[in-house]
Design a protein around this motif. Structure first.
Motif, PDB file in Angstrom:
ATOM      1  N   GLU A 103       0.808  -1.219   0.000  1.00 23.51           N
ATOM      2  CA  GLU A 103       0.000   0.000   0.000  1.00 23.51           C
ATOM      3  C   GLU A 103       0.843   1.272   0.000  1.00 23.51           C
ATOM      4  N   GLY A 104       2.067   1.211   0.512  1.00 26.27           N
ATOM      5  CA  GLY A 104       2.887   2.414   0.611  1.00 26.27           C
ATOM      6  C   GLY A 104       3.544   2.788  -0.708  1.00 26.27           C
ATOM      7  N   LEU A 105       3.745   4.099  -0.926  1.00 27.92           N
ATOM      8  CA  LEU A 105       4.438   4.551  -2.128  1.00 27.92           C
ATOM      9  C   LEU A 105       5.819   3.924  -2.187  1.00 27.92           C
ATOM     10  N   GLY A 106       6.203   3.505  -3.388  1.00 30.47           N
ATOM     11  CA  GLY A 106       7.484   2.847  -3.573  1.00 30.47           C
ATOM     12  C   GLY A 106       7.405   1.332  -3.495  1.00 30.47           C
ATOM     13  N   SER A 107       6.251   0.779  -3.103  1.00 34.23           N
ATOM     14  CA  SER A 107       6.077  -0.673  -3.126  1.00 34.23           C
ATOM     15  C   SER A 107       6.167  -1.169  -4.559  1.00 34.23           C
ATOM     16  N   GLU A 128       7.203  -4.361 -14.170  1.00 36.17           N
ATOM     17  CA  GLU A 128       7.271  -3.820 -12.816  1.00 36.17           C
ATOM     18  C   GLU A 128       6.018  -3.023 -12.505  1.00 36.17           C
ATOM     19  N   PHE A 129       5.377  -3.353 -11.384  1.00 38.14           N
ATOM     20  CA  PHE A 129       4.304  -2.543 -10.825  1.00 38.14           C
ATOM     21  C   PHE A 129       4.902  -1.717  -9.696  1.00 38.14           C
ATOM     22  N   LEU A 130       4.675  -0.418  -9.723  1.00 37.68           N
ATOM     23  CA  LEU A 130       5.196   0.496  -8.696  1.00 37.68           C
ATOM     24  C   LEU A 130       4.045   1.311  -8.125  1.00 37.68           C
ATOM     25  N   ARG A 131       3.912   1.333  -6.804  1.00 36.66           N
ATOM     26  CA  ARG A 131       2.903   2.181  -6.157  1.00 36.66           C
ATOM     27  C   ARG A 131       3.393   3.620  -6.203  1.00 36.66           C
ATOM     28  N   THR A 185      -3.035   4.482  -8.830  1.00 35.51           N
ATOM     29  CA  THR A 185      -1.780   4.614  -8.090  1.00 35.51           C
ATOM     30  C   THR A 185      -0.712   3.619  -8.546  1.00 35.51           C
ATOM     31  N   ILE A 186      -0.967   2.889  -9.628  1.00 36.65           N
ATOM     32  CA  ILE A 186       0.001   1.902 -10.090  1.00 36.65           C
ATOM     33  C   ILE A 186       0.662   2.376 -11.379  1.00 36.65           C
ATOM     34  N   GLN A 187       1.973   2.484 -11.333  1.00 32.24           N
ATOM     35  CA  GLN A 187       2.763   2.801 -12.515  1.00 32.24           C
ATOM     36  C   GLN A 187       3.352   1.485 -13.027  1.00 32.24           C
ATOM     37  N   THR A 188       3.113   1.181 -14.303  1.00 35.81           N
ATOM     38  CA  THR A 188       3.567  -0.076 -14.887  1.00 35.81           C
ATOM     39  C   THR A 188       4.710   0.182 -15.860  1.00 35.81           C
TER      40      THR A 188
END
Length: 398
Positions: free
Chosen positions: A121-125, A253-256, A265-268
């Protein structure tokens, strides 16, 4: 060499080197890693090798690989695609691998994970999925490789069904006819990518895409059931066109990240390292203008197919989840504790709308996460360590 297995790695404070050399940040929780290099030759983990010898496997377990396109027609029906495990030391070069016989176009196979993998859930996950690939025969003129990650949205894993010849099958536990069927992948939420493959000199990578999907017809494709997240410009992404059938390395890569205007909130990020160590990267995060599908943040299985009749080899699969704790008091998820978060709390939309929630916000006012707005890591910064390591390994092997 690694067995077909999975590991859970506890992260305590300091960085840790996992299967893919992905460094875990200091504020991470438990890091979850699943891997399969097919060294035990048991692709469906039934305790028997899949190389035609039916040798007993001492400790079956791990990721299960199944063909899901159903049976081909003819006097001798065959499961599509055909999957077997064999030595590929002369190809990808790391021992045994999964050989995929296409038997025509659009033959999907899946890898079922031992348990659901979730994006923190946290940014950077992050959740990073990677594998090696090479063509096993002649390259086609033009086509696409499609692969992605899905959840068993309707909880149908374990449901019994039948193939067209009446043979019994179980979704998520055997080969079967599940690509656009119920039970099966129909209705499952996922995110998939498209990469061009072929000898056509006009292929310029511009068909490379990242999309999410709520499968209404064909998994990793079909029509009218997916949202485009990002499409490459001409020359922005490479093409699988190596005539020597040398290996490529792929990574999703999935990045929160901080939310877009749609709240996503997901950057792929899709990456490819070709046999000459050239790295292609495509990154996207969905805006409101193209967002009609929920975001995938829980993964139960991997899917891959080719849109053309080409046999290929698949190896060294890995999926690594590195969660990061959410920033206390950051109620709007943008990576900074500020006045906007007070508004969320005041309006009763925070996880804790009591005085304790206000106190948490006040005590952390001004705090920022490592992936706050304006400081989201460059796409793949950590994972490029993996690609560089893989490139160096290939040069040493050569």
């Amino acid at each position: 060499m690694l067995r077909s297995t999975w590991r859970r790695i506890a992260v305590v404070g300091a960085p840790i080197c996992a299967v893919m050399l992905v460094l875990a940040p200091a504020d991470s929780r438990a890091q979850v890693t699943f891997t399969d290099d097919f060294e035990d030759l048991d692709r469906d983990n039934d305790g028997i090798t899949d190389d035609g010898n039916e040798t007993a496997v001492a400790e079956p377990g791990g990721i299960n690989w199944y063909a899901i396109n159903g049976l081909t027609s003819g006097t001798t029906p065959r499961q599509k695609p055909g999957l077997t495990t064999a030595d590929d030391t002369a190809g990808i070069g790391t021992g045994n691998a999964l050989f995929v016989e296409a038997i025509g176009s659009n033959g999907e196979f899946i890898g079922v994970l031992p348990e659901t993998v979730e994006l923190g859930e946290g940014l950077g996950s992050t959740v990073v999925t990677s594998f090696d690939f090479r063509v096993g025969a002649l390259l086609p003129f033009s086509g696409e490789l499609r692969f992605g990650l899905y959840q068993d949205t309707d909880n149908q894993f374990g449901t019994a069904s039948t193939n067209t010849d009446g043979s019994p099958t179980i979704w998520g536990q055997t080969d079967g006819q599940f690509d656009r069927d119920n039970p099966g992948a129909l209705g499952d939420l996922g995110m998939f990518t498209r990469v061009q493959i072929g000898v056509d000199t006009n292929l310029d990578g511009s068909q490379t895409r990242i999309a999410d999907e709520l499968n209404a017809n064909n998994i990793a494709g079909g029509s009218g059931d997916s949202d485009l997240i990002r499409r490459a410009n001409a020359g922005e992404f490479g093409v699988v066109n190596d005539f020597q059938n040398r290996p490529y390395r792929f990574e999703i890569e999935f990045l929160r990240a901080p939310p877009t205007d749609s709240g996503e909130t997901i950057q792929t990020t899709l990456r490819m390292i070709d046999p000459d160590d050239n790295v292609s990267t495509l990154t996207g995060q969905q805006p409101a203008s193209t967002d009609d599908t929920p975001t995938l943040d829980a993964i139960d299985y991997f899917v891959m197919l080719s849109t053309v009749d080409v046999d290929y080899v698949f190896d060294n699969f890995s999926i690594v989840s590195t969660p990061v704790e959410p920033l206390v008091g950051d109620y709007n998820g943008d990576g900074t504790v500020d006045a906007a978060d007070y508004t969320v709390w005041r309006d009763g939309n925070s996880p804790d709308s009591t005085v304790a929630g206000f106190t948490a916000w006040a005590d952390n006012f001004g705090a920022t996460s490592g992936a706050a707005a304006g400081s989201v890591p460059e796409p793949g910064a950590a994972a490029l360590v993996t690609l560089a390591a893989a490139a160096g390994w290939r040069r040493r092997r050569g």
